[in-house]
Design a protein around this motif. Structure first.
Motif, PDB file in Angstrom:
ATOM      1  N   SER A 188       0.834  -1.194   0.000  1.00 32.82           N
ATOM      2  CA  SER A 188       0.000   0.000   0.000  1.00 32.82           C
ATOM      3  C   SER A 188       0.870   1.245   0.000  1.00 32.82           C
ATOM      4  O   SER A 188       2.044   1.217   0.372  1.00 32.82           O
ATOM      5  CB  SER A 188      -0.925  -0.002   1.213  1.00 32.82           C
ATOM      6  N   GLY A 189       0.281   2.349  -0.421  1.00 36.03           N
ATOM      7  CA  GLY A 189       1.007   3.616  -0.462  1.00 36.03           C
ATOM      8  C   GLY A 189       0.461   4.496  -1.562  1.00 36.03           C
ATOM      9  O   GLY A 189      -0.116   4.015  -2.539  1.00 36.03           O
ATOM     10  N   GLN A 190       0.606   5.799  -1.397  1.00 35.07           N
ATOM     11  CA  GLN A 190       0.129   6.755  -2.377  1.00 35.07           C
ATOM     12  C   GLN A 190       1.270   7.633  -2.851  1.00 35.07           C
ATOM     13  O   GLN A 190       2.347   7.689  -2.243  1.00 35.07           O
ATOM     14  CB  GLN A 190      -0.987   7.613  -1.781  1.00 35.07           C
ATOM     15  N   GLY A 191       1.027   8.346  -3.967  1.00 36.85           N
ATOM     16  CA  GLY A 191       2.035   9.251  -4.494  1.00 36.85           C
ATOM     17  C   GLY A 191       3.329   8.543  -4.808  1.00 36.85           C
ATOM     18  O   GLY A 191       3.339   7.484  -5.450  1.00 36.85           O
ATOM     19  N   GLU A 192       4.444   9.089  -4.333  1.00 36.60           N
ATOM     20  CA  GLU A 192       5.748   8.488  -4.596  1.00 36.60           C
ATOM     21  C   GLU A 192       5.916   7.145  -3.898  1.00 36.60           C
ATOM     22  O   GLU A 192       6.826   6.383  -4.222  1.00 36.60           O
ATOM     23  CB  GLU A 192       6.859   9.439  -4.150  1.00 36.60           C
ATOM     24  N   ASN A 193       5.050   6.842  -2.948  1.00 37.48           N
ATOM     25  CA  ASN A 193       5.133   5.571  -2.219  1.00 37.48           C
ATOM     26  C   ASN A 193       4.233   4.494  -2.812  1.00 37.48           C
ATOM     27  O   ASN A 193       4.084   3.427  -2.219  1.00 37.48           O
ATOM     28  CB  ASN A 193       4.762   5.799  -0.749  1.00 37.48           C
ATOM     29  N   ALA A 194       3.619   4.773  -3.954  1.00 35.50           N
ATOM     30  CA  ALA A 194       2.758   3.778  -4.595  1.00 35.50           C
ATOM     31  C   ALA A 194       3.587   2.609  -5.106  1.00 35.50           C
ATOM     32  O   ALA A 194       4.793   2.732  -5.356  1.00 35.50           O
ATOM     33  CB  ALA A 194       1.986   4.423  -5.741  1.00 35.50           C
ATOM     34  N   SER A 195       2.933   1.464  -5.277  1.00 35.36           N
ATOM     35  CA  SER A 195       3.591   0.263  -5.796  1.00 35.36           C
ATOM     36  C   SER A 195       2.923  -0.181  -7.089  1.00 35.36           C
ATOM     37  O   SER A 195       1.692  -0.192  -7.183  1.00 35.36           O
ATOM     38  CB  SER A 195       3.527  -0.873  -4.770  1.00 35.36           C
ATOM     39  N   ALA A 196       3.716  -0.545  -8.063  1.00 40.56           N
ATOM     40  CA  ALA A 196       3.194  -1.018  -9.349  1.00 40.56           C
ATOM     41  C   ALA A 196       4.293  -1.764 -10.084  1.00 40.56           C
ATOM     42  O   ALA A 196       5.487  -1.564  -9.812  1.00 40.56           O
ATOM     43  CB  ALA A 196       2.693   0.147 -10.200  1.00 40.56           C
ATOM     44  N   LEU A 197       3.892  -2.633 -11.025  1.00 34.71           N
ATOM     45  CA  LEU A 197       4.843  -3.260 -11.938  1.00 34.71           C
ATOM     46  C   LEU A 197       4.778  -2.494 -13.247  1.00 34.71           C
ATOM     47  O   LEU A 197       3.702  -2.365 -13.849  1.00 34.71           O
ATOM     48  CB  LEU A 197       4.529  -4.725 -12.167  1.00 34.71           C
ATOM     49  N   VAL A 198       5.909  -1.974 -13.687  1.00 34.58           N
ATOM     50  CA  VAL A 198       5.980  -1.148 -14.882  1.00 34.58           C
ATOM     51  C   VAL A 198       6.913  -1.797 -15.893  1.00 34.58           C
ATOM     52  O   VAL A 198       8.100  -2.006 -15.603  1.00 34.58           O
ATOM     53  CB  VAL A 198       6.483   0.270 -14.550  1.00 34.58           C
ATOM     54  N   VAL A 199       6.369  -2.113 -17.053  1.00 33.34           N
ATOM     55  CA  VAL A 199       7.185  -2.663 -18.135  1.00 33.34           C
ATOM     56  C   VAL A 199       7.621  -1.486 -19.006  1.00 33.34           C
ATOM     57  O   VAL A 199       6.813  -0.902 -19.734  1.00 33.34           O
ATOM     58  CB  VAL A 199       6.401  -3.691 -18.955  1.00 33.34           C
ATOM     59  N   ALA A 200       8.875  -1.103 -18.912  1.00 34.06           N
ATOM     60  CA  ALA A 200       9.379   0.058 -19.644  1.00 34.06           C
ATOM     61  C   ALA A 200       9.547  -0.278 -21.126  1.00 34.06           C
ATOM     62  O   ALA A 200       9.539  -1.448 -21.534  1.00 34.06           O
ATOM     63  CB  ALA A 200      10.711   0.511 -19.050  1.00 34.06           C
TER      64      ALA A 200
END
Length: 555
Positions: A188-200
């Motif tokens: 959990s977390g919002q803003g800069e502390n958010a979590s996600a998987l990003v395929v660049a």
């Protein structure tokens, strides 16, 4: 008088002392419930090899170890044992303390004496092994890092829960393989502390789940047994896939929404429409959409400039706070998409998306959800090329008493064929501007079509308010132009094979009891030719069975 004052003062001090003692007793009575956890080494022992158990439990004083191999039992905090029979052994640790008891079970695979030695797994420096509290399974926490998922290609296996801590990138040149049956969680977390998987751009994910072993992305708090409801969203980020396919915005590449603009790996767009970002099959993305800024949340699955070389089939977004799927430009094609219980729009596109989608289910909550489809042509400029001209075939879209079926605006084109729309209070609106390009101009040019679709309890079943023309304040056409446009759009309803009907579809039954009439035959080889309207054949078993959260929600 003085004596009386003395007794009053003494009584006051005595009362205060009693209160302090009482408060101290209350504090002492506050105890934490124990949490059982352990690791073991080696991870795959041979018969006769000593296994060392490391107890990582918290708030516990006594421990009881047991196993399906009855020879193993202990009350030590960190016992050792050598198993004498090969195969899977279930080991349970029960930790007890003043706050109660808690148990955790893990599986140890004991190898035969002659079995090959399994390779030693060495994780990158941003990986930390542990135990997932919600499921009591072994976990690996993956922290945000400049090296992405690691300096080299890596596989996330289904014997562990993989926990995203921050924005975890699959960098340019990296390939992340995710085994069928794997669970990935986001902190959990919002803003800069958010979590996600990003395929660049330039990165790939090979995630090939199956109908019986789906891949699940979800919140860290999810125990995978229904503890989180359809209204529990925004608990982590989502899945973001970025590619090198073309956009219609200036200067041809953009920073994806949901990622801080200071992160260069968040850019998407280019000139390679056949770009390949990997394989994504049988994936469920649940309880995401965390807030990263005022009014800005992460979509369940975001496609930014993703190319047609990417394979996307059987993907579910469930209980996302923002949109289900959003396409920003690109040419990626998809089959078997599900957007269930999303807080905003289900299918959203912008910046010249021109891929194809077939077999999709949109299923809104009765008390939440905006548009089934929010379709924008361009952003800056709105009339940029290439135009947004995607095609959707065989969509079943179930709305709610306050939502709209589809909006076409900002010069968006697009086509819907052989689809079913049900339970929306508002129908389809097409934006018309006094000058320049607009979605109505795309309609006139044949770039915006709705053909051979069935509408069930949409806008009071009145075609006159089911197909409408929308305007923008300050950019309205003349009254005569608007009346002509409204008449033209309304006439297309029946002329293009659209109809008001039932087909036996309700909120509790999305599988039709009748085919619904004439169907369009697609010319693009990507599509499968069908003789029915909607996402499911008459009387069929829904293709979401066995791998989705939607299966339990549709009832």
């Amino acid at each position: 008088m003085k004596l009386q004052n003395f007794f009053q003062l003494a009584f006051t001090f005595l009362f205060a002392a009693l209160v302090l003692v009482s408060c101290k007793d209350d504090e002492d009575d506050t105890t934490k419930a124990p949490v059982a956890a352990f690791t073991f080494s080696p991870s795959s022992p041979r018969v006769g090899e000593t296994v060392t158990f490391s107890n990582t439990s918290t708030d516990a004083e006594t421990f009881v170890w047991s196993a399906t191999d009855a020879a193993f039992s202990s009350t030590e905090a960190n016992p050792t044992f050598a198993f004498t029979t090969e195969g899977d052994v279930q080991v349970t640790l029960t930790a007890s303390g003043d706050g109660g008891s808690n148990a955790v079970t893990q599986t140890i695979t004991v190898l035969g004496e002659d079995a090959p030695i399994p390779p030693v797994v060495t994780y990158p420096s941003n990986y930390t092994e542990g135990t997932d509290a919600a499921t009591s399974r072994a976990s690996v926490i993956v922290a945000s890092d400049a090296n992405g998922v690691g300096e080299n290609d890596i596989t996330w296996t289904n014997d562990k829960v993989w926990v995203l801590d921050g924005f975890v990138f699959v960098n340019d040149g990296q390939t992340l393989t995710i085994e069928a049956g794997t669970v990935i969680k986001g902190k959990s977390g919002q803003g800069e502390n958010a979590s996600a998987l990003v395929v660049a751009r330039g990165g790939k994910v090979i995630a090939e789940g199956t109908a019986t072993e789906g891949i699940v992305f979800t919140a860290e708090a999810d125990d995978l047994n229904g503890n989180l409801g359809a209204d529990e969203n925004g608990l982590w980020g989502g899945l973001i896939i970025l590619g090198k396919s073309g956009l219609n915005s200036t200067p041809g590449e953009s920073a994806i929404e949901g990622i801080p603009t200071t992160e260069s790996r968040g850019l998407y767009g280019g000139s390679d429409d056949s770009d390949n970002s990997g394989v994504y099959r049988y994936i469920s993305v649940r309880h995401g959409g965390t807030l990263i800024g005022a009014g800005n949340e992460i979509n369940g699955v975001t496609f930014g400039g993703v190319g047609s070389g990417t394979i996307v089939e059987h993907i579910e977004v469930y209980a996302n706070q923002d949109d289900g799927f959003e396409w920003f430009g690109g040419t990626v094609n998809s089959k078997y998409l599900i957007a269930t219980a999303c807080g905003d729009d289900a299918f959203d596109y912008d910046e010249g998306y021109r891929g194809n989608v077939q077999f999709g289910l949109i299923y809104q909550r009765e008390d939440a959800g905006d548009r089934g489809g929010e379709h924008d042509g361009g952003t800056d400029p709105e009339d940029g090329t290439p135009y947004a001209l995607p095609q959707f075939y065989n969509i079943t879209s179930i709305g709610n008493p306050s939502s709209r079926t589809i909006t076409f605006r900002d010069n968006a084109g697009g086509e819907y064929h052989n689809s079913v729309f049900a339970n929306y209070s508002k129908g389809v609106d097409i934006e018309f501007l006094a000058s320049g390009e607009s979605s109505y101009k795309r309609f006139q040019a044949g770039d915006l079509k709705l053909m051979n679709n069935t509408f069930v309890e949409v806008a009071g079943n009145d075609a006159a308010v089911m197909f409408t023309v929308a305007t923008v304040e300050g950019k309205e056409p003349t009254d005569a132009e608007l009346a002509e446009a409204e008449a033209e759009v309304l006439a297309s309803f029946e002329a293009n094979g659209n109809a008001v009907g039932s087909l036996g579809i309700t909120r509790s039954n999305v599988v039709p009891t009748e085919a619904g009439g004439e169907t369009s035959t697609p010319s693009n080889s990507f599509f499968t030719t069908t003789d029915y309207r909607g996402a499911f054949a008459v009387g069929s078993t829904p293709w979401y069975t066995g791998w989705t959260a939607t299966e339990a929600f549709v009832q």
